[in-house]
Design a protein around this motif. Structure first.
Motif, PDB file in Angstrom:
ATOM      1  N   GLN A 175     -12.151  -9.466   2.731  1.00 35.92           N
ATOM      2  CA  GLN A 175     -12.847  -8.201   2.492  1.00 35.92           C
ATOM      3  C   GLN A 175     -14.114  -8.118   3.327  1.00 35.92           C
ATOM      4  OE1 GLN A 175     -11.719  -5.667   0.527  1.00 35.92           O
ATOM      5  NE2 GLN A 175     -13.459  -4.459   1.266  1.00 35.92           N
ATOM      6  N   THR A 176     -14.864  -9.220   3.389  1.00 38.18           N
ATOM      7  CA  THR A 176     -16.109  -9.236   4.158  1.00 38.18           C
ATOM      8  C   THR A 176     -15.837  -9.083   5.647  1.00 38.18           C
ATOM      9  OG1 THR A 176     -17.142 -10.666   2.510  1.00 38.18           O
ATOM     10  CG2 THR A 176     -18.173 -10.557   4.678  1.00 38.18           C
ATOM     11  N   SER A 177     -14.881  -9.849   6.167  1.00 37.70           N
ATOM     12  CA  SER A 177     -14.579  -9.805   7.601  1.00 37.70           C
ATOM     13  C   SER A 177     -13.970  -8.461   7.990  1.00 37.70           C
ATOM     14  CB  SER A 177     -13.614 -10.940   7.966  1.00 37.70           C
ATOM     15  OG  SER A 177     -14.175 -12.197   7.677  1.00 37.70           O
ATOM     16  N   GLY A 178     -13.070  -7.968   7.145  1.00 36.88           N
ATOM     17  CA  GLY A 178     -12.439  -6.688   7.441  1.00 36.88           C
ATOM     18  C   GLY A 178     -13.428  -5.540   7.426  1.00 36.88           C
ATOM     19  N   SER A 179     -14.338  -5.560   6.465  1.00 40.15           N
ATOM     20  CA  SER A 179     -15.345  -4.493   6.395  1.00 40.15           C
ATOM     21  C   SER A 179     -16.295  -4.552   7.586  1.00 40.15           C
ATOM     22  CB  SER A 179     -16.152  -4.624   5.088  1.00 40.15           C
ATOM     23  OG  SER A 179     -15.293  -4.487   3.966  1.00 40.15           O
TER      24      SER A 179
ATOM     25  N   MET B 110       0.858  -1.197   0.000  1.00 41.13           N
ATOM     26  CA  MET B 110       0.000   0.000   0.000  1.00 41.13           C
ATOM     27  C   MET B 110       0.889   1.241   0.000  1.00 41.13           C
ATOM     28  SD  MET B 110      -3.175   0.898   2.519  1.00 41.13           S
ATOM     29  CE  MET B 110      -3.952  -0.644   2.042  1.00 41.13           C
ATOM     30  N   SER B 111       0.614   2.170  -0.894  1.00 39.84           N
ATOM     31  CA  SER B 111       1.500   3.307  -1.090  1.00 39.84           C
ATOM     32  C   SER B 111       1.326   4.358  -0.006  1.00 39.84           C
ATOM     33  CB  SER B 111       1.239   3.934  -2.465  1.00 39.84           C
ATOM     34  OG  SER B 111      -0.048   4.516  -2.491  1.00 39.84           O
ATOM     35  N   THR B 112       2.382   5.150   0.158  1.00 32.63           N
ATOM     36  CA  THR B 112       2.337   6.242   1.122  1.00 32.63           C
ATOM     37  C   THR B 112       1.314   7.292   0.725  1.00 32.63           C
ATOM     38  OG1 THR B 112       4.680   5.910   1.600  1.00 32.63           O
ATOM     39  CG2 THR B 112       3.715   8.005   2.282  1.00 32.63           C
ATOM     40  N   ILE B 113       1.186   7.521  -0.590  1.00 24.26           N
ATOM     41  CA  ILE B 113       0.217   8.506  -1.074  1.00 24.26           C
ATOM     42  C   ILE B 113      -1.201   8.119  -0.672  1.00 24.26           C
ATOM     43  CG2 ILE B 113      -0.836   9.463  -3.164  1.00 24.26           C
ATOM     44  CD1 ILE B 113       1.888   9.467  -4.452  1.00 24.26           C
ATOM     45  N   LEU B 114      -1.527   6.819  -0.809  1.00 19.88           N
ATOM     46  CA  LEU B 114      -2.868   6.352  -0.432  1.00 19.88           C
ATOM     47  C   LEU B 114      -3.101   6.546   1.063  1.00 19.88           C
ATOM     48  CD1 LEU B 114      -5.531   4.962  -1.068  1.00 19.88           C
ATOM     49  CD2 LEU B 114      -4.384   2.756  -0.732  1.00 19.88           C
ATOM     50  N   ILE B 115      -2.097   6.267   1.872  1.00 19.05           N
ATOM     51  CA  ILE B 115      -2.241   6.420   3.319  1.00 19.05           C
ATOM     52  C   ILE B 115      -2.511   7.882   3.678  1.00 19.05           C
ATOM     53  CG2 ILE B 115      -1.025   6.251   5.525  1.00 19.05           C
ATOM     54  CD1 ILE B 115       0.457   3.830   4.383  1.00 19.05           C
ATOM     55  N   ILE B 116      -1.755   8.799   3.076  1.00 13.66           N
ATOM     56  CA  ILE B 116      -1.943  10.229   3.367  1.00 13.66           C
ATOM     57  C   ILE B 116      -3.319  10.698   2.904  1.00 13.66           C
ATOM     58  CG2 ILE B 116      -1.100  12.554   2.847  1.00 13.66           C
ATOM     59  CD1 ILE B 116       1.707  11.372   2.649  1.00 13.66           C
TER      60      ILE B 116
ATOM     61  N   THR C  77     -10.689   6.660  12.613  1.00  7.37           N
ATOM     62  CA  THR C  77     -10.912   5.235  12.859  1.00  7.37           C
ATOM     63  C   THR C  77     -11.819   4.635  11.798  1.00  7.37           C
ATOM     64  OG1 THR C  77     -10.643   5.526  15.250  1.00  7.37           O
ATOM     65  CG2 THR C  77     -11.796   3.552  14.515  1.00  7.37           C
ATOM     66  N   ASP C  78     -12.899   5.332  11.469  1.00 11.05           N
ATOM     67  CA  ASP C  78     -13.843   4.822  10.480  1.00 11.05           C
ATOM     68  C   ASP C  78     -13.212   4.745   9.100  1.00 11.05           C
ATOM     69  OD1 ASP C  78     -16.816   4.226   9.858  1.00 11.05           O
ATOM     70  OD2 ASP C  78     -16.300   5.799   8.423  1.00 11.05           O
ATOM     71  N   THR C  79     -12.495   5.798   8.706  1.00 11.12           N
ATOM     72  CA  THR C  79     -11.919   5.846   7.354  1.00 11.12           C
ATOM     73  C   THR C  79     -10.746   4.881   7.198  1.00 11.12           C
ATOM     74  OG1 THR C  79     -12.560   8.173   7.164  1.00 11.12           O
ATOM     75  CG2 THR C  79     -10.922   7.355   5.615  1.00 11.12           C
ATOM     76  N   LEU C  80      -9.807   4.931   8.126  1.00 12.64           N
ATOM     77  CA  LEU C  80      -8.632   4.070   8.016  1.00 12.64           C
ATOM     78  C   LEU C  80      -8.976   2.606   8.257  1.00 12.64           C
ATOM     79  CD1 LEU C  80      -5.944   6.281   9.818  1.00 12.64           C
ATOM     80  CD2 LEU C  80      -6.402   6.055   7.371  1.00 12.64           C
ATOM     81  N   GLY C  81      -9.944   2.369   9.153  1.00  6.57           N
ATOM     82  CA  GLY C  81     -10.349   0.985   9.392  1.00  6.57           C
ATOM     83  C   GLY C  81     -10.925   0.339   8.152  1.00  6.57           C
ATOM     84  N   GLY C  82     -11.738   1.090   7.400  1.00 10.06           N
ATOM     85  CA  GLY C  82     -12.327   0.540   6.189  1.00 10.06           C
ATOM     86  C   GLY C  82     -11.301   0.224   5.118  1.00 10.06           C
ATOM     87  N   ILE C  83     -10.152   0.877   5.162  1.00  9.87           N
ATOM     88  CA  ILE C  83      -9.107   0.644   4.161  1.00  9.87           C
ATOM     89  C   ILE C  83      -8.134  -0.443   4.605  1.00  9.87           C
ATOM     90  CG2 ILE C  83      -7.146   1.697   2.960  1.00  9.87           C
ATOM     91  CD1 ILE C  83      -9.846   2.611   1.928  1.00  9.87           C
ATOM     92  N   PHE C  84      -7.687  -0.367   5.855  1.00  4.66           N
ATOM     93  CA  PHE C  84      -6.565  -1.213   6.283  1.00  4.66           C
ATOM     94  C   PHE C  84      -6.987  -2.550   6.884  1.00  4.66           C
ATOM     95  CE2 PHE C  84      -4.714   3.119   6.537  1.00  4.66           C
ATOM     96  CZ  PHE C  84      -3.758   2.956   5.551  1.00  4.66           C
ATOM     97  N   LEU C  85      -8.136  -2.630   7.538  1.00  6.46           N
ATOM     98  CA  LEU C  85      -8.515  -3.899   8.156  1.00  6.46           C
ATOM     99  C   LEU C  85      -8.706  -5.023   7.136  1.00  6.46           C
ATOM    100  CD1 LEU C  85     -10.867  -2.751  11.058  1.00  6.46           C
ATOM    101  CD2 LEU C  85      -8.573  -3.726  11.219  1.00  6.46           C
ATOM    102  N   PRO C  86      -9.360  -4.782   5.979  1.00  5.41           N
ATOM    103  CA  PRO C  86      -9.417  -5.860   4.983  1.00  5.41           C
ATOM    104  C   PRO C  86      -8.033  -6.301   4.506  1.00  5.41           C
ATOM    105  CG  PRO C  86     -11.079  -4.208   4.498  1.00  5.41           C
ATOM    106  CD  PRO C  86     -10.205  -3.640   5.589  1.00  5.41           C
ATOM    107  N   GLN C  87      -7.089  -5.366   4.431  1.00  2.00           N
ATOM    108  CA  GLN C  87      -5.731  -5.740   4.032  1.00  2.00           C
ATOM    109  C   GLN C  87      -5.073  -6.636   5.068  1.00  2.00           C
ATOM    110  OE1 GLN C  87      -4.586  -4.889   1.013  1.00  2.00           O
ATOM    111  NE2 GLN C  87      -6.516  -3.798   0.643  1.00  2.00           N
ATOM    112  N   VAL C  88      -5.338  -6.366   6.335  1.00  4.66           N
ATOM    113  CA  VAL C  88      -4.779  -7.204   7.406  1.00  4.66           C
ATOM    114  C   VAL C  88      -5.371  -8.605   7.343  1.00  4.66           C
ATOM    115  CG1 VAL C  88      -4.618  -7.500   9.902  1.00  4.66           C
ATOM    116  CG2 VAL C  88      -4.293  -5.239   8.893  1.00  4.66           C
ATOM    117  N   PHE C  89      -6.677  -8.702   7.122  1.00  6.21           N
ATOM    118  CA  PHE C  89      -7.331 -10.011   7.072  1.00  6.21           C
ATOM    119  C   PHE C  89      -6.859 -10.832   5.881  1.00  6.21           C
ATOM    120  CE2 PHE C  89     -10.074  -8.294  10.254  1.00  6.21           C
ATOM    121  CZ  PHE C  89     -10.643  -9.392  10.894  1.00  6.21           C
ATOM    122  N   LYS C  90      -6.401 -10.178   4.822  1.00  7.89           N
ATOM    123  CA  LYS C  90      -5.920 -10.909   3.659  1.00  7.89           C
ATOM    124  C   LYS C  90      -4.657 -11.705   3.958  1.00  7.89           C
ATOM    125  CE  LYS C  90      -7.887  -7.950   0.047  1.00  7.89           C
ATOM    126  NZ  LYS C  90      -7.598  -7.012  -1.065  1.00  7.89           N
TER     127      LYS C  90
END
Length: 306
Positions: A275-279, A1-7, A253-266
């Protein structure tokens, strides 16, 4: 995941949090000063959005749309306070919940009767549209940056109002001992009306600003109201500083969680299941945050200890 996306997602979370602050600030003022649970606060947010769309359509001016949104929401708030809310101060919270829930239905059906059931759209003006280049070559919508700075400006002005003005002194005194300030000659009814109008105007401003990003439709205020209640519980009832910090925490929390939690579950399961569990976990993240804060500090981050 790129730094630009995180910012970019951090900025999105800040913008979302600032809009929640505008809702939560009025809500926490009303509850802190009046002890009133106002479920109709989200309807004032909706009134501001519809008023902004209507004024922008008539005049073509975005600035006049914002002014019209705040004025319409404030007027609606004053009428509600004088005709309905004023009779609820001495009642218990159940009566307040039932009465303000009825107001939600009245506002929703009244708005549908005036504007129809179809969504309205509030266009971003040309001078605020388009992307802006941030350090590092990041392209980010200029309007969303304006929302962040405008919200911070409102937060600073509201903080000065509460801490540096005579009205602010009366508001803070009303939170602690309303009988005493009434005995000192302060008109409690007028103070309550002013506080309610201020809270309504902030909700109307939030609705107008968000209305340029998403469609303006009946019922748009209720989901935001739920998050605003989460914000004031986290920040502490009656605290403007707490509302700001809590809103930023919830937004991020809401914005970053929706992006990063599915990536962690992968890392542990199949992409579709991840994607389902992370969302699902991301949608619960703000409530987990609220529970953690309440376990650590039951009165909220900046709420007064009893």
């Amino acid at each position: 995941m790129s730094t630009i996306l995180i910012i970019e997602q951090i900025l999105n979370g800040l913008q979302f949090g600032i809009m929640l602050f505008l809702m939560a600030a009025g809500l926490t003022l009303i509850f802190g000063v009046m002890g009133l649970i106002n479920l109709a606060h989200g309807s004032l947010y909706m009134v501001g959005a519809f008023a902004a769309a209507a004024v922008a359509g008539w005049t073509g001016s975005f600035v006049l749309a914002l002014v019209g949104a705040m004025a319409a929401a404030a007027i609606a708030g004053v009428l509600v306070e004088m005709l309905v809310i004023r009779r609820l101060y001495a009642t218990d919270h159940l009566d307040q919940v039932l009465a303000t829930f009825a107001l939600i239905l009245i506002f929703s059906e009244g708005t549908r009767w005036v504007f129809g059931s179809f969504p309205l759209f509030l266009n971003i003006p040309d001078y605020l549209s388009g992307p802006v280049t941030l350090p590092g070559g990041i392209q980010y919508p200029f309007y969303r940056l304006v929302l962040i700075f405008a919200g911070l400006l409102v937060a600073g002005a509201l903080g000065l109002l509460i801490t540096r003005t005579r009205l602010g002194i009366q508001i803070r005194a009303g939170e602690n001992d309303r009988e005493m300030i009434a005995a000192l000659g302060v008109d409690i009814s007028k103070l309550y009306t002013l506080v309610f109008a201020l809270g309504a105007a902030l909700a109307g401003l939030a609705g107008a600003l968000v209305g340029a990003i998403q469609s303006v439709q009946v019922g748009m205020g209720e989901p935001v109201l739920i998050l605003a209640f989460v914000v004031i519980v986290i920040g502490g009832i009656g605290s403007i500083k707490g509302a700001l910090i809590g809103a930023l925490l919830v937004g991020l929390t809401d914005t970053l969680g929706g992006i990063f939690l599915p990536q962690v579950f992968k890392l542990f399961m199949e992409p579709s299941a991840a994607q389902t569990s992370g969302s699902a976990l991301a949608s619960m993240a703000i409530y987990i945050l609220m529970g953690a804060v309440l376990i650590w500090r039951p009165t909220g981050l900046f709420g007064a200890r009893t």
